[in-house]
Design an enzyme around this catalytic site. Structure first.
Site, mmCIF file in Angstrom:
data_model
loop_
_atom_site.group_PDB
_atom_site.id
_atom_site.type_symbol
_atom_site.label_atom_id
_atom_site.label_comp_id
_atom_site.label_asym_id
_atom_site.label_seq_id
_atom_site.Cartn_x
_atom_site.Cartn_y
_atom_site.Cartn_z
ATOM 1 N N TYR A 256 0.856 -1.187 0.000
ATOM 2 C CA TYR A 256 0.000 0.000 0.000
ATOM 3 C C TYR A 256 0.889 1.233 0.000
ATOM 4 C CZ TYR A 256 -3.057 3.720 1.659
ATOM 5 O OH TYR A 256 -3.738 4.908 1.764
ATOM 6 N N GLU B 187 -3.282 7.454 -4.129
ATOM 7 C CA GLU B 187 -3.173 6.191 -3.403
ATOM 8 C C GLU B 187 -3.025 5.032 -4.388
ATOM 9 O OE1 GLU B 187 -5.925 5.019 0.105
ATOM 10 O OE2 GLU B 187 -6.627 3.819 -1.581
#
Ligand code: GDP
Ligand code: MN
Length: 378
Positions: free
Chosen positions: A101, A189
């Site tokens: 992530y 993101e």
């Protein structure tokens, strides 16, 4: 504004971030053509402005045309958390060794950019943050310093990725930071950021929010076309009202943005939650008030309405007359609490007096009115 995944990937690609080759389509035959063009195996991915598409069945692997037909047929038109899928993205499937992530966003409190990197990607980062916060390596970047190569390296090492991912991750994160700053994003993101079996680091998903205030210096026209507005916001927008839909049960009408914001705070303080932000501006005549009440009345979430007016240049009796006339035009479902103060408040309250009932109360202070509205919303 929020970008769809494929738009986010196009945005990333302009900053040199590696993404898979793909095509955005809106019919099944086009999906098959796209799969032939990018090469099997492919992933068929729902394009909606919400995450968790994988879990909802909106991300499927296909190894031939029949499978593309089946999955695209199922996914186009599918509902994911209230969002209808109109477009699917067909991309060449990647082999995944590990899922990470990575993100940049603004930490307003710290007045710095916040970078987050975790070896535990693929799942919702909120879950990681709650269950295993130490698995997220965070850095705060002073916008004046930027992300230096030394800091980027130390950050990647702190995240304990597979050592094979180190160089690729540093490269992507450096580019992602540039995209975030120069591209005027509020959020960039990548989840998952993957390590492939042959050691490449690659963006498999993209979530990008652009700062609308910077639109004038970019070519964002195509992105704007696919924006979906909350129905309530659309209706309010057409009436020229400053409205933001929220999730609580107390409908708010206030004059002036500052007062509207304070009203949300006071409703919170009284133990409730606002269904919206609505600023009717300086004047509070019957037309504006009726329009505001209509928008609020159409919101199923609303269980009570708090009208908070402070007369400045607008006099209390004008406001009161506006409210009385608006109420005669619109049939309101939820009980209303009014707090009217400021210039000629006494005169205004006298006008409201004969109309007061269980469904229309007047309170002298903001806090008392908020408490009454919150109580009624329960
Ligand atoms: P989200 O669920 O909305 O966040 O959608 P993602 O794009 O993140 O996809 C969800 C999951 O599908 C990923 O975490 C991967 O495990 C899987 N996935 C997506 N693309 C690929 C791919 O190209 N190859 C493989 N093997 N899995 C993929
Ligand atoms: Mn994802």
């Amino acid at each position: 504004m929020d970008l769809l995944e494929f738009q986010g990937k196009q945005f990333f690609a302009t900053f040199g971030i590696p993404v898979s080759d793909g095509r955005a389509v809106d019919t099944v035959p086009e999906a098959v053509d796209a799969a032939e063009a990018v090469g099997y195996p492919v992933v068929v991915k729902a394009q909606v402005h919400v995450g968790g598409r994988g879990k909802a069945g909106g991300v499927k692997l296909a190894t031939n045309a029949d499978e593309v037909r089946e999955h695209a047929g199922n996914i186009i038109g599918m509902d994911i958390k209230g969002h209808r899928v109109n477009v699917v993205w067909i991309e060449h499937a990647s082999d995944i060794d590990q899922e990470y992530y990575a993100s940049f966003t603004l930490d307003r409190g710290a007045k710095k950019h916040l970078g987050m990197l975790s070896a535990e990607g693929g799942v919702e980062i909120e879950t990681v943050a709650v269950e295993n916060p130490d698995a997220i390596a965070k850095i705060w970047i002073d916008p004046v310093d930027g992300l230096t190569p030394e800091v980027a390296r130390a950050w990647v090492l702190a995240a304990n990725l597979d050592p094979r991912a180190t160089e690729g991750a540093i490269d992507i994160l450096t580019k992602l930071y540039t995209a975030y700053v120069e591209g005027d994003a509020d959020l960039c993101e990548i989840n998952p950021l993957i390590l492939t079996p042959d050691g490449r680091v690659h963006a498999l998903d993209a979530k990008v929010t652009l700062d609308d205030n910077a639109e004038f210096r970019h070519e964002w026209g195509d992105y704007a076309l696919t924006q979906v507005r909350d129905e309530r916001e659309e209706a309010a927008h057409q009436k020229g009202l400053q409205y933001v839909g929220l999730d609580g049960s107390v409908g708010i009408i206030a004059n002036g943005a500052g007062l509207a914001m304070s009203t949300l705070d006071v409703v919170n303080q009284a133990g409730g939650e606002a269904a919206n932000f609505l600023d009717i501006g300086g004047g509070a005549n019957a037309d504006v008030m009726a329009g505001a009440l209509e928008v609020i009345n159409n919101d199923e979430r609303v269980k009570s309405i708090f009208i908070n007016i402070f007369g400045g240049i607008t006099r209390g009796e004008e406001v009161a007359n506006g409210i009385v006339e608006a109420l005669s035009r619109v049939t309101i479902e939820a009980p209303i609490v009014i707090r009217l103060d400021g210039t000629n408040a006494e005169e205004g309250r006298a006008i409201l007096e004969p109309h007061l009932s269980d469904k229309l109360q007047s309170k002298p202070t903001m806090l008392e009115a908020a408490k009454a509205a919150v109580e009624l919303a329960k």
